[in-house]
Motif scaffolding. Structure first.
Motif, PDB file in Angstrom:
ATOM      1  N   ASN A  69       0.812  -1.226   0.000  1.00  0.00           N
ATOM      2  CA  ASN A  69       0.000   0.000   0.000  1.00  0.00           C
ATOM      3  C   ASN A  69       0.842   1.270   0.000  1.00  0.00           C
ATOM      4  N   ARG A  70       2.130   1.140  -0.264  1.00  0.00           N
ATOM      5  CA  ARG A  70       2.976   2.332  -0.242  1.00  0.00           C
ATOM      6  C   ARG A  70       2.630   3.250  -1.431  1.00  0.00           C
ATOM      7  N   SER A  71       2.893   4.512  -1.259  1.00  0.00           N
ATOM      8  CA  SER A  71       2.445   5.532  -2.216  1.00  0.00           C
ATOM      9  C   SER A  71       3.121   5.417  -3.582  1.00  0.00           C
ATOM     10  N   GLU A  72       4.307   4.833  -3.645  1.00  0.00           N
ATOM     11  CA  GLU A  72       5.022   4.762  -4.922  1.00  0.00           C
ATOM     12  C   GLU A  72       4.504   3.668  -5.849  1.00  0.00           C
ATOM     13  N   MET A  73       3.632   2.817  -5.352  1.00  0.00           N
ATOM     14  CA  MET A  73       3.113   1.720  -6.170  1.00  0.00           C
ATOM     15  C   MET A  73       2.440   2.260  -7.430  1.00  0.00           C
ATOM     16  N   TYR A  74       2.764   1.640  -8.565  1.00  0.00           N
ATOM     17  CA  TYR A  74       2.164   1.932  -9.874  1.00  0.00           C
ATOM     18  C   TYR A  74       2.478   3.341 -10.390  1.00  0.00           C
ATOM     19  N   LYS A  75       3.475   4.008  -9.812  1.00  0.00           N
ATOM     20  CA  LYS A  75       3.810   5.354 -10.254  1.00  0.00           C
ATOM     21  C   LYS A  75       4.760   5.344 -11.459  1.00  0.00           C
ATOM     22  N   SER A  76       5.481   4.253 -11.662  1.00  0.00           N
ATOM     23  CA  SER A  76       6.469   4.194 -12.749  1.00  0.00           C
ATOM     24  C   SER A  76       6.030   3.228 -13.840  1.00  0.00           C
ATOM     25  N   ASN A  77       6.482   3.528 -15.059  1.00  0.00           N
ATOM     26  CA  ASN A  77       6.241   2.604 -16.162  1.00  0.00           C
ATOM     27  C   ASN A  77       7.208   1.431 -16.025  1.00  0.00           C
ATOM     28  N   LEU A  78       6.687   0.217 -15.971  1.00  0.00           N
ATOM     29  CA  LEU A  78       7.523  -0.948 -15.690  1.00  0.00           C
ATOM     30  C   LEU A  78       8.268  -1.474 -16.906  1.00  0.00           C
ATOM     31  N   ALA A  79       7.653  -1.407 -18.071  1.00  0.00           N
ATOM     32  CA  ALA A  79       8.253  -1.991 -19.268  1.00  0.00           C
ATOM     33  C   ALA A  79       9.609  -1.353 -19.559  1.00  0.00           C
ATOM     34  N   GLY A  80      10.628  -2.191 -19.789  1.00  0.00           N
ATOM     35  CA  GLY A  80      11.959  -1.684 -20.089  1.00  0.00           C
ATOM     36  C   GLY A  80      12.818  -1.438 -18.878  1.00  0.00           C
ATOM     37  N   THR A  81      12.421  -1.965 -17.705  1.00  0.00           N
ATOM     38  CA  THR A  81      13.206  -1.744 -16.487  1.00  0.00           C
ATOM     39  C   THR A  81      14.113  -2.930 -16.162  1.00  0.00           C
ATOM     40  N   VAL A  82      14.299  -3.823 -17.130  1.00  0.00           N
ATOM     41  CA  VAL A  82      15.203  -4.959 -16.951  1.00  0.00           C
ATOM     42  C   VAL A  82      16.398  -4.780 -17.879  1.00  0.00           C
ATOM     43  N   GLY A  83      17.595  -4.820 -17.312  1.00  0.00           N
ATOM     44  CA  GLY A  83      18.805  -4.688 -18.120  1.00  0.00           C
ATOM     45  C   GLY A  83      19.007  -5.909 -19.005  1.00  0.00           C
ATOM     46  N   PRO A  84      19.765  -5.765 -20.081  1.00  0.00           N
ATOM     47  CA  PRO A  84      19.959  -6.887 -21.018  1.00  0.00           C
ATOM     48  C   PRO A  84      20.815  -7.994 -20.414  1.00  0.00           C
ATOM     49  N   TYR A  85      20.420  -9.230 -20.637  1.00  0.00           N
ATOM     50  CA  TYR A  85      21.213 -10.397 -20.253  1.00  0.00           C
ATOM     51  C   TYR A  85      20.683 -11.597 -21.025  1.00  0.00           C
ATOM     52  N   ASP A  86      21.517 -12.610 -21.177  1.00  0.00           N
ATOM     53  CA  ASP A  86      21.144 -13.796 -21.948  1.00  0.00           C
ATOM     54  C   ASP A  86      21.274 -15.093 -21.153  1.00  0.00           C
ATOM     55  N   ARG A  87      21.838 -14.990 -19.961  1.00  0.00           N
ATOM     56  CA  ARG A  87      21.983 -16.188 -19.124  1.00  0.00           C
ATOM     57  C   ARG A  87      21.880 -15.769 -17.666  1.00  0.00           C
ATOM     58  N   HIS A  88      21.166 -16.565 -16.896  1.00  0.00           N
ATOM     59  CA  HIS A  88      20.981 -16.248 -15.483  1.00  0.00           C
ATOM     60  C   HIS A  88      21.460 -17.421 -14.640  1.00  0.00           C
ATOM     61  N   VAL A  89      22.427 -17.155 -13.780  1.00  0.00           N
ATOM     62  CA  VAL A  89      22.985 -18.166 -12.895  1.00  0.00           C
ATOM     63  C   VAL A  89      22.539 -17.876 -11.464  1.00  0.00           C
ATOM     64  N   PHE A  90      21.952 -18.877 -10.821  1.00  0.00           N
ATOM     65  CA  PHE A  90      21.545 -18.747  -9.418  1.00  0.00           C
ATOM     66  C   PHE A  90      22.421 -19.656  -8.565  1.00  0.00           C
ATOM     67  N   LEU A  91      23.036 -19.074  -7.550  1.00  0.00           N
ATOM     68  CA  LEU A  91      23.829 -19.835  -6.584  1.00  0.00           C
ATOM     69  C   LEU A  91      23.001 -19.984  -5.304  1.00  0.00           C
ATOM     70  N   CYS A  92      22.728 -21.213  -4.917  1.00  0.00           N
ATOM     71  CA  CYS A  92      21.912 -21.467  -3.721  1.00  0.00           C
ATOM     72  C   CYS A  92      22.793 -21.358  -2.475  1.00  0.00           C
TER      73      CYS A  92
END
Length: 404
Positions: A69-92
């Motif tokens: 319920n914070r005030s900043e919710m939905y204030k920004s355009n989300l599309a295009g907010t992910v930087g480019p990458y082609d592989r994702h590695v997760f270390l547990c």
């Protein structure tokens, strides 16, 4: 001498305290007036209520500042907010409660981070590395490494193995010589719950994880969809943040990012995105394999398409409503006659024309002429089919005048 009873509970203390006074004082202690004790009980009750109120207020403040319920919710355009990458590695590695604000500075993650920086010029595939939870009660064990879109898991990476792993898998693109490669199946959802890095993720992440697990359980997807907490992925202000890795209709693994996700969005994520492969545009941030610019452009196209679709749907609804009105007004004629969009409407108009002519009676030609003149062109054209009947009536009237 009175002996204290240390085993007495707080509840028993209150019960004794609220008992009526003795009829006769038995000792010096019992001479204490009852009124001296009652205020303390009231104070105790007030303190409990005050504590509860403070706790409720603190929860509400946390939700307003860091939750959904914070005030900043939905204030920004989300599309295009992910930087480019082609592989994702997760270390547990451990769990969110144990993560440092910069978890890549801790033990095994630090070794992996250092090795990647050392070999960054040799790694040709743009690679993102994130920490996810591992150990008891989670989907994976400490030291497991997950790689997307390859859908590969390697188990039990140790400190002594890091350089060899990075060289074999991330630099050379080969299977790890010292490890056994396993295939990942199903859909994998990673929810940012890195509270020590940003409190918004610490508040929103665990709630979403719990809601997702409940939805997965109720839909019988426990062996098909797997949820894990992960570390910072970028964009704290978009919390709740989550990433979904799942195969599309062609079997290709896609990585879609969502932001501003709330518990109310979870059923739609499970039913639409995971079950049907439909991207939820209003909370979509981007995807693996796209640049930020491409993601933004696709997002704009999706929004425009959504607006056009909305307009199209509105037009179709209006047309359908109009057709419905037509059905109600003119498609219930006698003998099953229909006049909606099938050419037979002209038959109805002809019938009305004949009825009007007949209604004027004998010698009504003048009125008939004026009435015809007031008709619209479509009505006049419709009358062509009955012009023979009109001519016949006109001749009859003319004959009647002459004979009269």
């Amino acid at each position: 001498m009175r002996i204290a009873h240390p085993a007495r509970s707080l509840i028993s203390f209150i019960l004794d305290f609220s008992s009526p006074p003795l009829a006769k004082p038995l000792s010096f202690h019992s001479l204490t007036p009852k009124t001296t004790e009652r205020p303390r009980r009231r104070v105790f009750q007030f303190s409990m209520e005050k504590t509860e109120n403070v706790s409720t207020t603190a929860t509400e403040d946390a939700d307003a500042n860091y939750g959904f319920n914070r005030s900043e919710m939905y204030k920004s355009n989300l599309a295009g907010t992910v930087g480019p990458y082609d592989r994702h590695v997760f270390l547990c590695f451990k769990n969110p409660d144990a993560w440092l604000p910069h978890v890549e500075e801790d033990d095994l993650p630090k070794l992996v981070s250092t090795a990647l920086k050392t070999r960054k010029d040799d790694i040709t595939v743009k690679t993102k590395v994130t920490i996810c939870e591992g150990g008891e009660g989670t989907e994976f064990e400490n030291g497991d490494v997950l790689i997307f879109p390859d859908m590969i898991k390697y188990k039990d990476l140790k400190a002594s193995d890091v350089d060899g792993f990075v060289d074999d898998v991330l630099v050379s693109g080969k299977p790890w010589a010292s490890g056994v490669q396993e295939v990942l199946t199903g859909t994998h959802v990673f929810v940012c719950a890195h509270g020590s890095r940003d409190k918004r993720c610490g508040v929103c992440g665990p709630v979403l994880i719990e809601k997702l697990k409940e939805g997965i359980e109720s839909r019988g997807l426990k062996d098909k969809v797997f949820v894990s907490a992960c570390s910072h992925v970028g964009g704290h202000k978009y919390a709740g943040n989550l990433i979904i890795y799942s195969p599309n209709s062609e079997g290709k693994t896609m990585g879609h990012w969502y932001g501003y996700v709330t518990p109310e969005d979870v059923p739609e994520i499970l039913d639409q995105h995971i079950e049907k492969g439909i991207v939820i545009e209003r909370i979509w941030r981007g995807q693996m394999g796209l640049s930020a610019e491409e993601g933004e452009r696709i997002g704009e196209q999706k929004l425009r398409k959504g607006k056009d679709k909305t307009k199209s749907n509105k037009h179709e609804e209006n047309s359908a409503e109009a057709a419905k009105d037509n059905v109600a007004s003119c498609c219930q004629g006698a003998n099953g006659v229909s006049c909606c969009r099938d050419g037979s409407s002209e038959t109805i108009k002809e019938k009305k024309l004949v009825e009007n002519i007949e209604g004027h009676g004998k010698c009504g030609l003048d009125k008939l002429s004026r009435w015809i003149g007031s008709l619209e062109q479509s009505d006049v054209l419709a009358a062509v089919a009955v012009v023979g009947a009109v001519a016949t009536i006109a001749v009859a009237c003319s004959f009647y005048k002459r004979s009269g």
